[in-house]
Enzyme design. Structure first.
Site, short mmCIF file in Angstrom:
data_model
loop_
_atom_site.label_atom_id
_atom_site.label_comp_id
_atom_site.label_asym_id
_atom_site.label_seq_id
_atom_site.Cartn_x
_atom_site.Cartn_y
_atom_site.Cartn_z
N LEU A 523 0.76 -1.32 -0.04
CA LEU A 523 -0.14 -0.08 0.03
C LEU A 523 1.13 1.41 -0.07
CD1 LEU A 523 -2.69 -1.02 2.61
CD2 LEU A 523 -2.82 -1.10 0.21
N GLY A 524 2.07 1.20 0.69
CA GLY A 524 2.86 2.53 0.82
C GLY A 524 4.16 2.09 1.57
N GLY A 526 6.49 4.09 4.52
CA GLY A 526 6.91 5.22 5.50
C GLY A 526 8.07 4.99 6.31
N GLY A 527 8.28 6.01 7.19
CA GLY A 527 9.57 5.89 7.90
C GLY A 527 9.79 4.74 8.74
N PHE A 528 8.51 3.99 9.12
CA PHE A 528 8.59 2.74 9.87
C PHE A 528 9.11 1.55 8.94
CE2 PHE A 528 6.83 0.02 13.19
CZ PHE A 528 6.74 -1.31 12.63
N PRO A 530 7.57 -0.74 5.10
CA PRO A 530 6.41 -0.82 4.22
C PRO A 530 4.95 -1.28 4.87
CG PRO A 530 7.80 -2.70 4.21
CD PRO A 530 8.58 -1.60 4.84
N VAL A 531 3.78 -0.92 3.96
CA VAL A 531 2.68 -1.37 4.63
C VAL A 531 1.89 -2.12 3.46
CG1 VAL A 531 0.48 -0.52 5.45
CG2 VAL A 531 2.55 1.03 6.03
N LYS A 545 1.88 -2.88 9.01
CA LYS A 545 3.05 -2.34 9.04
C LYS A 545 4.30 -3.11 9.36
CE LYS A 545 3.27 1.76 10.90
NZ LYS A 545 3.15 2.92 11.75
N ASP A 642 3.83 13.90 15.31
CA ASP A 642 4.02 13.76 13.94
C ASP A 642 2.73 13.92 12.95
OD1 ASP A 642 5.43 13.54 11.52
OD2 ASP A 642 5.67 11.34 11.80
#
Length: 854
Positions: A523-524, A526-528, A530-531, A545, A642
C-alpha cells in the site's frame, strides 16, 4: 659623586627622535581591531579581532620573501591564512603600509606611497574605518552609522569560513566565487575556482582555468546535494542554500558542539576539502574531500557513460548504449563516451512518416544525475514529468525528486555517477527494441537461475524438512504457553510496566494473507517500513506495517506505538488489531482503510477534485476531534508529535483517522510541557519551540494541525513552494493573503462556492491562530473544535506570525527577531550551529521540501 652628563651631538638626537617616532607608529596598531587614516599597520605590526579569533597583518608565505597583507587564525599554532588582500601584487620589501586613504578606501602603499592594492569603492564615505570582526571578515564602514561599505567576505581567496557565503544573483549578474592559490607558497590567482551554478537547478561547481567543469556537487534537492551521498545532516554540519529575489546564497553551518574550528579550502590542485583543527595534533585534519575516487572527476566516462567506483573498470556505458570507439574504450580511454545501440523510434517515425513501436524509459537507480538539468515547473508529479519528456523527442532522460520536482535533459547525458545509496533515480529514454532486449535477457537469466536453483532447493528441502517439523512443533508449544513482549525502558514513553498485551498474530498467517508480502499488495512506504494489504482466512481485510531493518525507526518506536494505541479507542483514530514479533520480524496489524492517506487526495491534481468542501470540513473536524481525544479525553494524555497529511487515513466514507503513533509522547496528569534532546517529526509541521528548544506540549500538535488545516483548504504543501513564488512556505503565503484581505487566492478552486465562503474563512482564521508564534496564543483542541463548529461566534484575530518577518527595529526590539523565527517556521527544522553572525548576515539554509524524516 657627580652625576655623569650625556653629551649628544645633532646626529645622535636625530637618530633617537626617528627611532621614537617609528616605535610609536608601530605600537599604535597593537591592542586594537580598527584601522584609520592615522592608525595604520606598518611591518611587523598586526591587529587582532575583539575576541582574539583572527589576526590581520603582514606575512610572507612559506619559502618566500614577498610581503602580503592577510588574515589568519590568531589562536591556531599553525599559521593558516583565510584571506589575502594583495595576492596578485606582492611587495618585495617590508616598507609597505596598510591604511585608509584620503578617498576613504582601505589601501596598501609601497615605500613610495604608491597604491599597489585598494578596496576600490567608487564613492566611499569620508573618515571611514576598517575593522576586523571575530568572523574573520574585514569590513570598511562608516563609523557614524555603522554602514558596511566594503567587506573582505565579498572578495574571498581560497578558504571558506562558516559565516561566508557563495553568492550568485541572476538579476544583477553578481557572482562571488572562491579561487585557489597558484601554489602553497604563492597566493596569486590559481587554476581553479568554486562558484554556485544557477543556470538551471543550483549546484556547486569547481571549474578549471579554461572555465570547464572539474567537479560538481549535483543538484540541490532542498537539504542536500544529490552528488554528495555522504553529506552530513544540516542539523550538525553541512551545506545550506537560501534563495531571495533571484539571489542564491550558499553557506556552511556547524553545530560547534565539539568546540572545534571548521572551514573549507580549495587547494591549488582543485580539490575542495572540509577540515577541522585538531588541538591534540596541532594540525588541520580533513573530514571530507570532493575527490575521493576517480569517479568524482567531472565527465571521466564521457557522454552517456556511467562511473562506479566500486567496480573495475570504473566506467561503463549506460544500458542501451555502447562505446563510440571500442578499441579506445578497452584501453581505458573513455573520453569519447558512448552512443545508442538503437536510434530512438520517435526520430525514425518523424523522418519516415511510419508508425513504429513507441520509445520507453529504463530506471537507473541511485545515481548523481547528469549535468545541466532543466527544471520543469509545469510537471507536478512523476507521471507528469514522464509525459513531458515522452512528448518531446529531444528529451533523453528525466528524474523526479522531492525538493526539486521534475528534471529533464534535452541533450547528451554527461557526468553520471553510480552510488551505493542516497542517489536519485534517473529514467533513461531507450528505443522499444532495446527495452525488449533487456527484458529478454532478464527472463533468460531468470530461467537459468531457476533451472539451477530448483533441483538444489528441492534437495535441501528434503534434507531440512525434518528440522523444520521439529522447529514448527516447538513453535506451536511456545504459542500454547503464551507469548509476552520483552520490553525495554525508554525515556520517551515512561514506564512500560502497565503494558496491556494485544492479540498476537503468527508470521505464517500474515505471509499467507499478503501472498508472502507480494509487491502487488504493498500500500505504501513510511519511515517505519512498508505497509501491505492482507486478507485473513476468515475474509477480514487488514493493513500490516512491517518494520524494515533499514528503517530509521526501530524497536522503541514499535513498542511505543503498541503501548500508546492499544489503550486508545476513538472513531477518528486508526484501530490497532494486534501485533507480530517473531525473530527479526516486527509487525503491527491495523484495520484496513480503503482510501489510504489524505495526502494522496489533497496534493493530487486529479483526486483532490473528489473532495468537495463538505468532505474536507468533515475531515478537518474529525482530525480536531481525534486530537481532542488524545489531549483530553483518553485514559492517557498523548502528544502525537508527527501530525501530517500522510498520517491521516481515510475510511470508505472518507472519515479521517489519525495514525502512526511511533513518535507519540505520553503526558501524565501533572505534566504540561516536556523537553527532549531527540528531535523527531516532519519538516514543515514542527512548531518553532519544538524545533528550536525541543519543547513538547499540546500546542506542538496544535501547530501541526494548523499547518494541516491550511494544506487541506489550499490543496498545497507547506514545503512545496518554489523560489519563483512570492513566499517560501504556505504559512507565509496565507499570512500575506490575510493581510491583503485576499483569502480567495488561498482556497483550492475545486472547493470554492460562495455559499461556503464564510465557513472556509472561519477555518482559515482558525488555522492561522493555531500557527501563532507564542504557544500561549494558540487555542487548545477543545477550543478548536468549538471554533470550527461556530460555538464560539467571535474569533480572535491572529497576530503577525514569525514566518513572514523581515528585519525591522522599533522600541528597542531585536531587529533580527523575525529573521530568527522565519528560519525556524519556514524550514521546520532546528538550526543547530547557526551563530548570531550568520543571523546578522541572513545566512539561512533553503527550506526543506517533502516529508523527509530525521
Amino acid at each position: 659623586m657627580t652625576k655623569p652628563q650625556m653629551n649628544w651631538n645633532f646626529s645622535d638626537r636625530l637618530l633617537f627622535l626617528l627611532s621614537l617616532i617609528t616605535c610609536f607608529s608601530s605600537k599604535c596598531c597593537f591592542g586594537s581591531d580598527t584601522i584609520t587614516s592615522t592608525e595604520y599597520i606598518k611591518y611587523p605590526a598586526t591587529i587582532i579581532s575583539n575576541a582574539t579569533s583572527f589576526e590581520l597583518g603582514w606575512f610572507s608565505p612559506l619559502n618566500s620573501t614577498t610581503q602580503y597583507i592577510g588574515i589568519w587564525y590568531h589562536q591556531v599554532s599553525l599559521k593558516t591564512l583565510v584571506w589575502v588582500a594583495n595576492k596578485d601584487t606582492p611587495l618585495n620589501n617590508t616598507s609597505g603600509i596598510f591604511t585608509i586613504s584620503n578617498d576613504g578606501n582601505v589601501v596598501i602603499l609601497d615605500e613610495n606611497n604608491t597604491t599597489i592594492w585598494s578596496s576600490n569603492v567608487t564613492s566611499p564615505t569620508a573618515n571611514t574605518t576598517a575593522r576586523i570582526l571575530d568572523s574573520g571578515n574585514l569590513v570598511l564602514e562608516d563609523p557614524a552609522s555603522g554602514f558596511v561599505i566594503w567587506e573582505s567576505f565579498k572578495h574571498p581567496s581560497n578558504l571558506f569560513l562558516p559565516s561566508m557565503k557563495l553568492i550568485t544573483n541572476k538579476k544583477t549578474q553578481e557572482k562571488l566565487q572562491f579561487t585557489s592559490w597558484k601554489t602553497p607558497s604563492d597566493p596569486s590567482k590559481g587554476n581553479f575556482s568554486l562558484s554556485l551554478d544557477v543556470l538551471n537547478i543550483p549546484e556547486a561547481v569547481i571549474r578549471n582555468y579554461g572555465g570547464n567543469p572539474y567537479w560538481r556537487s549535483g543538484p540541490w534537492n532542498g537539504h542536500t546535494f544529490i552528488g554528495i551521498p555522504e553529506m552530513i545532516s544540516v542539523y550538525l554540519v553541512g551545506f545550506n542554500l537560501a534563495i531571495e529575489d533571484q539571489a542564491y546564497y550558499f553557506s556552511i553551518s556547524y553545530s560547534n558542539e565539539d568546540q572545534l574550528l571548521y572551514n573549507m579550502v580549495l587547494s591549488p590542485e582543485g580539490n575542495l576539502e572540509q577540515q577541522y583543527w585538531d588541538p591534540s595534533k596541532e594540525n588541520w585534519e580533513v573530514s571530507w574531500s570532493a575527490f575521493r575516487t576517480e569517479c568524482d572527476y567531472y565527465g571521466v566516462c564521457g557522454v552517456f557513460g556511467v562511473c562506479n567506483a566500486n567496480v573495475s573498470p570504473v566506467c561503463s556505458c549506460l544500458t542501451g548504449f555502447k562505446p563510440k570507439d571500442e578499441d579506445e574504450w578497452n584501453r581505458g580511454n573513455w573520453s569519447n563516451g558512448c552512443v545508442r545501440n538503437t536510434p530512438l523510434q520517435c526520430e525514425n517515425s518523424s523522418r519516415n512518416n511510419t508508425r513504429v513501436e513507441e520509445d520507453g524509459f529504463l530506471k537507473v537507480e541511485l545515481v548523481k544525475v547528469p549535468f545541466l538539468a532543466e527544471w520543469s515547473n509545469s510537471s507536478t508529479s512523476a507521471d507528469d514529468c514522464k509525459q513531458e519528456c515522452f512528448q518531446n523527442c529531444s528529451c533523453s532522460a528525466y528524474a523526479y525528486e522531492n525538493g526539486i520536482g521534475c528534471m529533464i535533459w534535452r541533450r547528451d547525458l554527461f557526468d553520471v555517477q553510480k552510488f551505493e545509496s542516497l542517489g536519485a533515480n534517473l529514467h533513461l529514454r531507450l528505443a522499444y527494441a532495446d527495452l525488449q532486449t533487456i527484458n529478454d535477457v532478464r527472463r533468460k537469466s531468470t530461467g537459468i537461475i531457476i533451472a539451477i536453483v530448483i533441483p538444489a532447493t528441492l534437495m535441501i528441502f528434503i534434507i531440512a524438512i525434518y528440522f523444520w517439523w521439529r522447529w514448527k512443533a516447538g513453535k506451536n508449544e511456545y504459542s500454547k504457553k503464551g507469548k509476552r513482549l520483552k520490553l525495554r525502558r525508554d525515556d520517551m514513553i515512561g514506564d512500560k510496566s502497565k503494558f496491556e498485551e494485544l492479540p498476537l498474530y503468527d508470521y505464517e498467517n500474515l505471509a499467507i494473507a499478503t501472498h508472502n508480502f507480494d509487491l502487488s499488495n504493498k500500500l505504501g512506504q513510511g519511515g517505519f517500513g512498508p505497509v501491505y494489504k492482507g486478507r485473513l482466512l476468515d475474509g477480514q481485510e487488514i493493513a500490516i506495517k512491517r518494520l524494515s531493518r533499514a528503517s530509521n525507526q526501530g524497536y522503541e518506536e514499535f513498542i511505543n506505538e503498541v503501548i500508546v494505541i492499544s489503550k486508545l479507542q476513538h472513531r477518528n483514530l486508526v484501530q490497532l488489531l494486534g501485533c507480530c514479533i517473531e525473530g527479526e520480524e516486527k509487525m503491527l496489524i491495523y484495520e484496513y482503510l480503503p482510501n489510504l492517506s489524505l495526502d494522496a487526495f489533497i496534493f493530487d491534481s486529479i483526486k483532490q477534485k473528489t473532495l468537495d468542501w463538505r468532505k474536507r470540513f468533515n475531515i478537518i473536524d474529525g482530525i480536531a476531534r481525534g486530537l481532542l481525544y488524545l489531549h483530553r479525553d483518553s485514559r492517557l494524555r498523548i502528544i502525537h508529535r508527527d501530525l501530517k497529511a500522510s498520517n491521516i487515513l481515510l475510511d470508505k466514507d472518507m472519515n479521517p483517522k489519525i495514525s502512526d503513533f511511533g513518535m507519540a509522547r505520553i503526558f501524565y496528569s501533572n505534566e504540561v510541557q516536556a523537553n527532549t534532546n531527540r528531535l523527531v517529526g516532519t519538516y514543515g509541521y514542527m512548531s518553532p519551540e519544538y524545533a528550536m528548544q525541543g519543547q513538547i506540549s499540546e500546542k506542538s500538535d496544535v501547530f501541526s494541525f494548523g499547518v494541516l488545516l491550511l494544506e487541506i483548504i489550499s490543496g498545497r504543501r507547506n514545503t512545496g513552494f518554489n523560489h519563483h513564488e512570492h513566499a517560501l512556505s504556505l504559512l507565509e503565503f496565507a499570512w500575506k493573503l490575510w493581510i491583503e484581505d485576499n483569502l480567495i487566492a488561498l482556497i483550492d478552486p475545486t472547493i470554492y462556492e460562495s455559499s461556503y465562503y464564510s465557513e472556509i474563512l472561519r477555518c482559515i482564521q482558525v488555522g492561522l491562530l493555531c500557527v501563532e508564534e507564542s504557544i500561549n496564543d494558540r487555542p487548545n483542541a477543545l477550543t478548536i473544535v468549538s471554533m470550527l463548529n461556530s460555538e464560539i461566534v467571535d474569533l480572535p484575530l491572529p497576530n503577525q506570525c514569525s514566518f513572514i518577518g523581515r528585519p525591522t527595529q522599533s522600541n528597542g526590539e531585536d531587529p533580527h527577531r523575525h529573521l530568527k523565527k522565519f528560519y525556524v517556521v519556514c524550514n521546520g527544522m532546528r538550526p543547530n550551529g547557526v551563530t548570531q553572525e550568520q543571523i546578522n548576515m541572513r545566512a539561512f539554509p533553503f527550506s526543506l521540501k517533502g516529508d523527509a524524516k530525521e
